[in-house]
Design a protein around this motif. Structure first.
Motif, PDB file in Angstrom:
ATOM      1  N   PRO A  49      46.549  55.037 -38.681  1.00 11.36           N
ATOM      2  CA  PRO A  49      46.407  53.614 -38.308  1.00 11.36           C
ATOM      3  C   PRO A  49      44.967  53.124 -38.365  1.00 11.36           C
ATOM      4  O   PRO A  49      44.717  51.919 -38.501  1.00 11.36           O
ATOM      5  N   GLN A  50      44.006  54.040 -38.246  1.00 16.49           N
ATOM      6  CA  GLN A  50      42.592  53.646 -38.241  1.00 16.49           C
ATOM      7  C   GLN A  50      42.014  53.510 -39.647  1.00 16.49           C
ATOM      8  O   GLN A  50      40.805  53.314 -39.816  1.00 16.49           O
ATOM      9  N   ARG A  51      42.854  53.618 -40.679  1.00 20.31           N
ATOM     10  CA  ARG A  51      42.322  53.632 -42.055  1.00 20.31           C
ATOM     11  C   ARG A  51      41.589  52.339 -42.409  1.00 20.31           C
ATOM     12  O   ARG A  51      40.495  52.365 -43.001  1.00 20.31           O
ATOM     13  N   ASP A  52      42.141  51.193 -42.061  1.00 21.43           N
ATOM     14  CA  ASP A  52      41.495  49.906 -42.422  1.00 21.43           C
ATOM     15  C   ASP A  52      40.124  49.787 -41.789  1.00 21.43           C
ATOM     16  O   ASP A  52      39.167  49.329 -42.429  1.00 21.43           O
ATOM     17  N   ARG A  53      40.026  50.163 -40.521  1.00 20.90           N
ATOM     18  CA  ARG A  53      38.725  50.103 -39.846  1.00 20.90           C
ATOM     19  C   ARG A  53      37.740  51.061 -40.496  1.00 20.90           C
ATOM     20  O   ARG A  53      36.558  50.728 -40.661  1.00 20.90           O
ATOM     21  N   ALA A  54      38.217  52.232 -40.909  1.00 25.63           N
ATOM     22  CA  ALA A  54      37.330  53.197 -41.561  1.00 25.63           C
ATOM     23  C   ALA A  54      36.819  52.650 -42.885  1.00 25.63           C
ATOM     24  O   ALA A  54      35.631  52.803 -43.234  1.00 25.63           O
ATOM     25  N   GLU A  55      37.703  52.002 -43.654  1.00 25.10           N
ATOM     26  CA  GLU A  55      37.274  51.427 -44.932  1.00 25.10           C
ATOM     27  C   GLU A  55      36.261  50.318 -44.718  1.00 25.10           C
ATOM     28  O   GLU A  55      35.285  50.173 -45.478  1.00 25.10           O
ATOM     29  N   GLU A  56      36.456  49.512 -43.693  1.00 21.43           N
ATOM     30  CA  GLU A  56      35.502  48.425 -43.391  1.00 21.43           C
ATOM     31  C   GLU A  56      34.126  48.989 -43.053  1.00 21.43           C
ATOM     32  O   GLU A  56      33.097  48.496 -43.539  1.00 21.43           O
ATOM     33  N   LEU A  57      34.117  50.028 -42.214  1.00 19.56           N
ATOM     34  CA  LEU A  57      32.836  50.640 -41.840  1.00 19.56           C
ATOM     35  C   LEU A  57      32.184  51.317 -43.036  1.00 19.56           C
ATOM     36  O   LEU A  57      30.943  51.342 -43.151  1.00 19.56           O
ATOM     37  N   LEU A  58      33.006  51.895 -43.915  1.00 20.97           N
ATOM     38  CA  LEU A  58      32.433  52.507 -45.121  1.00 20.97           C
ATOM     39  C   LEU A  58      31.715  51.462 -45.972  1.00 20.97           C
ATOM     40  O   LEU A  58      30.633  51.726 -46.528  1.00 20.97           O
ATOM     41  N   ARG A  59      32.290  50.255 -46.116  1.00 14.01           N
ATOM     42  CA  ARG A  59      31.639  49.187 -46.887  1.00 14.01           C
ATOM     43  C   ARG A  59      30.299  48.794 -46.255  1.00 14.01           C
ATOM     44  O   ARG A  59      29.294  48.611 -46.945  1.00 14.01           O
ATOM     45  N   VAL A  60      30.304  48.671 -44.925  1.00 13.91           N
ATOM     46  CA  VAL A  60      29.055  48.340 -44.213  1.00 13.91           C
ATOM     47  C   VAL A  60      28.016  49.426 -44.463  1.00 13.91           C
ATOM     48  O   VAL A  60      26.830  49.135 -44.706  1.00 13.91           O
ATOM     49  N   LEU A  61      28.478  50.675 -44.402  1.00 16.66           N
ATOM     50  CA  LEU A  61      27.548  51.791 -44.600  1.00 16.66           C
ATOM     51  C   LEU A  61      26.998  51.800 -46.016  1.00 16.66           C
ATOM     52  O   LEU A  61      25.790  52.048 -46.230  1.00 16.66           O
ATOM     53  N   ARG A  62      27.855  51.532 -47.000  1.00 13.15           N
ATOM     54  CA  ARG A  62      27.396  51.528 -48.396  1.00 13.15           C
ATOM     55  C   ARG A  62      26.369  50.400 -48.610  1.00 13.15           C
ATOM     56  O   ARG A  62      25.363  50.565 -49.334  1.00 13.15           O
ATOM     57  N   ILE A  63      26.611  49.212 -48.020  1.00  9.40           N
ATOM     58  CA  ILE A  63      25.661  48.089 -48.143  1.00  9.40           C
ATOM     59  C   ILE A  63      24.321  48.476 -47.535  1.00  9.40           C
ATOM     60  O   ILE A  63      23.252  48.213 -48.093  1.00  9.40           O
ATOM     61  N   ASP A 111      23.431  60.101 -37.348  1.00 10.08           N
ATOM     62  CA  ASP A 111      23.629  60.914 -38.555  1.00 10.08           C
ATOM     63  C   ASP A 111      24.561  60.148 -39.487  1.00 10.08           C
ATOM     64  O   ASP A 111      25.789  60.238 -39.385  1.00 10.08           O
ATOM     65  N   LEU A 112      23.973  59.388 -40.427  1.00  9.44           N
ATOM     66  CA  LEU A 112      24.783  58.548 -41.308  1.00  9.44           C
ATOM     67  C   LEU A 112      25.587  59.373 -42.299  1.00  9.44           C
ATOM     68  O   LEU A 112      26.683  58.967 -42.712  1.00  9.44           O
ATOM     69  N   ALA A 113      25.068  60.517 -42.686  1.00 10.55           N
ATOM     70  CA  ALA A 113      25.804  61.380 -43.623  1.00 10.55           C
ATOM     71  C   ALA A 113      27.095  61.891 -42.973  1.00 10.55           C
ATOM     72  O   ALA A 113      28.152  61.933 -43.607  1.00 10.55           O
ATOM     73  N   LEU A 114      26.971  62.267 -41.703  1.00  9.30           N
ATOM     74  CA  LEU A 114      28.155  62.734 -40.985  1.00  9.30           C
ATOM     75  C   LEU A 114      29.156  61.589 -40.806  1.00  9.30           C
ATOM     76  O   LEU A 114      30.375  61.780 -40.984  1.00  9.30           O
ATOM     77  N   ALA A 115      28.637  60.407 -40.505  1.00 13.16           N
ATOM     78  CA  ALA A 115      29.513  59.246 -40.351  1.00 13.16           C
ATOM     79  C   ALA A 115      30.258  58.955 -41.648  1.00 13.16           C
ATOM     80  O   ALA A 115      31.463  58.683 -41.645  1.00 13.16           O
ATOM     81  N   ARG A 128      25.784  53.346 -34.757  1.00 20.09           N
ATOM     82  CA  ARG A 128      25.669  52.317 -33.715  1.00 20.09           C
ATOM     83  C   ARG A 128      24.571  51.302 -34.009  1.00 20.09           C
ATOM     84  O   ARG A 128      24.737  50.098 -33.729  1.00 20.09           O
ATOM     85  N   ASP A 129      23.457  51.728 -34.573  1.00 22.80           N
ATOM     86  CA  ASP A 129      22.378  50.768 -34.862  1.00 22.80           C
ATOM     87  C   ASP A 129      22.773  49.814 -35.977  1.00 22.80           C
ATOM     88  O   ASP A 129      22.458  48.610 -35.928  1.00 22.80           O
ATOM     89  N   ILE A 130      23.465  50.335 -36.989  1.00 23.82           N
ATOM     90  CA  ILE A 130      23.911  49.484 -38.102  1.00 23.82           C
ATOM     91  C   ILE A 130      24.931  48.464 -37.605  1.00 23.82           C
ATOM     92  O   ILE A 130      24.865  47.277 -37.943  1.00 23.82           O
ATOM     93  N   ILE A 131      25.873  48.929 -36.781  1.00 26.54           N
ATOM     94  CA  ILE A 131      26.910  48.025 -36.255  1.00 26.54           C
ATOM     95  C   ILE A 131      26.283  46.968 -35.356  1.00 26.54           C
ATOM     96  O   ILE A 131      26.656  45.783 -35.401  1.00 26.54           O
ATOM     97  N   LEU A 132      25.298  47.376 -34.548  1.00 25.01           N
ATOM     98  CA  LEU A 132      24.635  46.424 -33.668  1.00 25.01           C
ATOM     99  C   LEU A 132      23.878  45.370 -34.471  1.00 25.01           C
ATOM    100  O   LEU A 132      23.922  44.169 -34.156  1.00 25.01           O
ATOM    101  N   GLU A 138      23.149  51.501 -47.106  1.00 21.65           N
ATOM    102  CA  GLU A 138      22.494  52.518 -47.936  1.00 21.65           C
ATOM    103  C   GLU A 138      21.870  51.878 -49.175  1.00 21.65           C
ATOM    104  O   GLU A 138      20.777  52.269 -49.622  1.00 21.65           O
ATOM    105  N   ALA A 139      22.560  50.866 -49.744  1.00 20.87           N
ATOM    106  CA  ALA A 139      22.017  50.196 -50.934  1.00 20.87           C
ATOM    107  C   ALA A 139      20.731  49.441 -50.594  1.00 20.87           C
ATOM    108  O   ALA A 139      19.759  49.458 -51.364  1.00 20.87           O
ATOM    109  N   LYS A 140      20.687  48.776 -49.453  1.00 21.26           N
ATOM    110  CA  LYS A 140      19.484  48.062 -49.025  1.00 21.26           C
ATOM    111  C   LYS A 140      18.329  49.031 -48.800  1.00 21.26           C
ATOM    112  O   LYS A 140      17.186  48.754 -49.182  1.00 21.26           O
ATOM    113  N   MET A 141      18.642  50.169 -48.182  1.00 22.14           N
ATOM    114  CA  MET A 141      17.599  51.162 -47.919  1.00 22.14           C
ATOM    115  C   MET A 141      17.057  51.702 -49.234  1.00 22.14           C
ATOM    116  O   MET A 141      15.843  51.908 -49.391  1.00 22.14           O
ATOM    117  N   ALA A 142      17.956  51.892 -50.208  1.00 21.54           N
ATOM    118  CA  ALA A 142      17.500  52.398 -51.513  1.00 21.54           C
ATOM    119  C   ALA A 142      16.639  51.355 -52.211  1.00 21.54           C
ATOM    120  O   ALA A 142      15.631  51.677 -52.862  1.00 21.54           O
TER     121      ALA A 142
END
Length: 634
Positions: free
Chosen positions: A611-625, A594-598, A563-567, A627-631
């Motif tokens: 049907p939710q696959r596209d939304r899941a892939e979009e959120l995965l990209r946001v999460l990877r970005i 819990d980002l690992a669980l997400a 939720r914080d990342i999406i916000l 994680e890369a910034k945090m690293a």
């Protein structure tokens, strides 16, 4: 309610009492009750109802004392008989706490057919009675009344008054402009039954009390009907017709308990309790234990085996119920009493081939029975031939106007044809016959929902839930109406109540609905808790849930954890577009999720075809970005 302990002597006494009751019932034209008692007698083990326990077969040591053989000439003109040996002479006196059976056969006279004559008037009127009984068997009721107009014997009086009742009933039905009009029928019966009730008001004979109770029932006067029927079964406990009519008048568990306390404990009271509890849709393991105890006394009773199948049916254990119904059919392939319920169950189980086979078999036996017409109607309904199904349900009602299943099923067919007004009429007739039919109340709710009259639908669904408080379907239907009215808190309460009666396949759907409703109200924590419950169910072996069933919950929990990342993403996007305001509805003053669980949940959804696959892939990209910034910051 355990049945009383039955001693061998009491079973012998019971066999005699049943034989006597069968003769009395047949004499009075109460053939349904006579058949029921005959089946009960035949269900007793043979050792308790064969020689030397028969009234005309005393033990060998008593044979020398017989004054005359059973086929001795009839009594002489002074109407006296030689005494017969009583079965009570060969039985020990019942001890305290033993089965409360009536005394053995009396020394009163018998007809040439072996029928006990209870009064001298019966002996004097034997010839007139037999003539009247012949007219009765031919349904010439007015002739019966005329022949017995001056009768004084108990049998003759009952046959006279019962013929008056049947004649009035037939004429009332013939006078109706529409044969399905139950309310007009009651109004047309009133002028004929009122004088009959006046003639019966001072009668104390148990069979006449039963008839008076029946008249009160037809006029919808329930309290006096209950009193008359209770008085009748106290004196003649084996008149099953009185018990079954009384069961129809029991409208609640509290009423049943109060009636049970006023009636003497007996085998018949246990049969009555089972019937009431099935009718009130309170079939539980207690009912099953009562049936088991009765089967210990009547091991050959097909009726009890059918009742056991009915209990499983009401408990919605259709697989076990089907086996029990199959066993009943095998034990008595010509029994028709519960075949309509069996066909309902096969319809629900989508066993069209077996339903068709059953319909064909019973149609060959007797297609002029209400139960068989209902069975055939169910078969046509399973083939979506609703017009033909309605034809057979109507035919069933022409054979038996008070046959409840046909009214309700006909209403269902009208709903399928989108004829809501005809469906409402059929359901209302079903309720006139039996207000405890939850299916009719549920059908009324559906019909008014189709007519876009939600307040009426809510009222009728509430009636259905009061009759079936643990039936998930009733509460779900009620919740759906509340949702359409945007009464979301009420919908949440109804869905929560539905969970108490939901099975393994229904529970995930209800949990998902509750999660959605809480989210609509902005109650995010509550919504997520229901999604977690769905995933917990999904982890159990043999749950029948796949990734498509769980994908919505996976995605919602992942979004909650992110939720914080999406916000933050929403804020940045708003700034880029030059907007001063942005949606902060997901803003929660809590720590990061819990980002690992997400990530784990999003990967499961992205690898599926949900049907939710596209939304899941979009959120995965946001999460990877993220994680890369945090690293990089580290």
């Amino acid at each position: 309610m355990p049945s009383p302990s039955i001693s061998p002597d009491a079973k012998i006494q019971m066999a005699y009492d049943l034989r006597r009751s069968i003769r009395e019932l047949r004499d009075r034209g109460l053939m349904v009750s006579a058949k029921w008692s005959s089946e009960l007698l035949a269900a007793l083990p043979k050792e308790y109802r064969q020689a030397p326990h028969l009234p005309f077969s005393p033990p060998p040591q008593q044979l020398h004392s017989l004054p005359q053989p059973p086929n001795s000439p009839p009594p002489n003109s002074n109407h006296t008989n030689h005494p017969r040996p009583s079965i009570g002479d060969f039985l020990p006196s019942p001890g305290p706490g033993s089965f409360n059976a009536e005394a053995g056969p009396s020394s009163k006279g018998r007809t040439i057919h072996g029928i006990e004559l209870e009064e001298e008037d019966d002996i004097l009127e034997e010839d007139e009675f037999q003539l009247a009984r012949g007219y009765f068997d031919l349904k010439e009721y007015d002739r019966v009344v005329y022949i017995l107009k001056d009768s004084k014997g108990s049998r003759s009086k009952f046959l006279k008054y019962y013929s008056m009742y049947l004649s009035a009933d037939r004429k009332a039905q013939e006078s109706l402009p529409h044969f399905l009009d139950t309310k007009e029928e009651r109004l047309s019966l009133y002028p004929a039954l009122s004088p009959l009730l006046n003639e019966l008001k001072d009668e104390k004979d148990p069979y006449l009390l039963y008839l008076r109770g029946l008249c009160y029932m037809r006029l919808d006067r329930r309290p006096p009907a209950v009193k008359c029927l209770m008085d009748s079964v106290r004196l003649k406990p084996y008149n099953w017709s009185a018990w079954s009519q009384m069961a129809q008048l029991v409208y609640s568990a509290d009423m049943f308990i109060s009636m049970k306390e006023e009636l003497p404990s007996s085998i018949m009271l246990t049969f009555f309790a089972i019937s009431c509890m099935l009718d009130l849709h309170t079939a539980t393991e207690l009912v099953m234990s009562m049936i088991k105890e009765l089967l210990d006394v009547f091991p050959g009773s097909v009726h009890l085996k059918a009742q056991r199948a009915m209990v499983y049916y009401h408990m919605r254990d259709f697989e076990t119920a089907e086996k029990e119904f199959d066993a009943v059919q095998q034990a008595d392939p010509f029994r028709m009493e519960e075949v309509d319920i069996y066909s309902n169950m096969l319809y629900v189980m989508n066993k069209q081939a077996k339903l068709g086979k059953l319909a064909h078999e019973y149609a060959e036996i007797d297609r002029n029975r209400a139960e068989v017409c209902c069975l055939i109607g169910n078969y046509y309904s399973s083939r979506a031939d609703h017009t033909k199904a309605i034809t057979y349900f109507k035919r069933s009602l022409m054979l038996n106007r008070e046959y409840l299943p046909a009214w309700t099923l006909m209403g269902h067919e009208f709903v399928e044809l989108k004829n809501s007004h005809a469906a409402i009429e059929a359901y209302r007739k079903a309720i006139d016959v039996n207000a405890k039919d939850y299916r009719a109340w549920y059908g009324l709710g559906q019909a008014y929902e189709l007519l876009d009259m939600p307040m009426y639908a809510i009222e009728y669904y509430n009636q259905a839930t009061s009759l079936r408080p643990y039936d998930c379907r009733m509460w779900t239907a009620l919740a759906t109406v509340y949702e359409n009215l945007k009464r979301l808190p009420d919908a949440i309460l109804a869905h929560t109540r539905a969970l108490l009666g939901a099975d393994r396949s229904q529970t995930p759907t209800i949990l998902l609905k509750l999660a959605s409703l809480h989210l609509s109200l902005g109650q995010i924590e509550e919504s997520i808790s229901y999604h977690r419950k769905i995933l917990a169910l999904g982890e159990k072996p043999g749950n029948g849930l796949n990734i498509n069933d769980l994908s919505s919950s996976y995605l919602n929990i992942a979004e909650y954890e992110m939720r914080d990342i999406i916000l933050q993403q929403q804020r940045e996007q708003a700034q880029e577009e030059g907007e001063d305001e942005y949606d902060d509805s997901m803003s929660l003053d809590q720590d990061k999720g819990d980002l690992a669980l997400a990530s784990q949940y999003l990967e499961k959804v992205s690898q599926s075809n949900a049907p939710q696959r596209d939304r899941a892939e979009e959120l995965l990209r946001v999460l990877r970005i993220k994680e890369a910034k945090m690293a990089a910051d580290l």
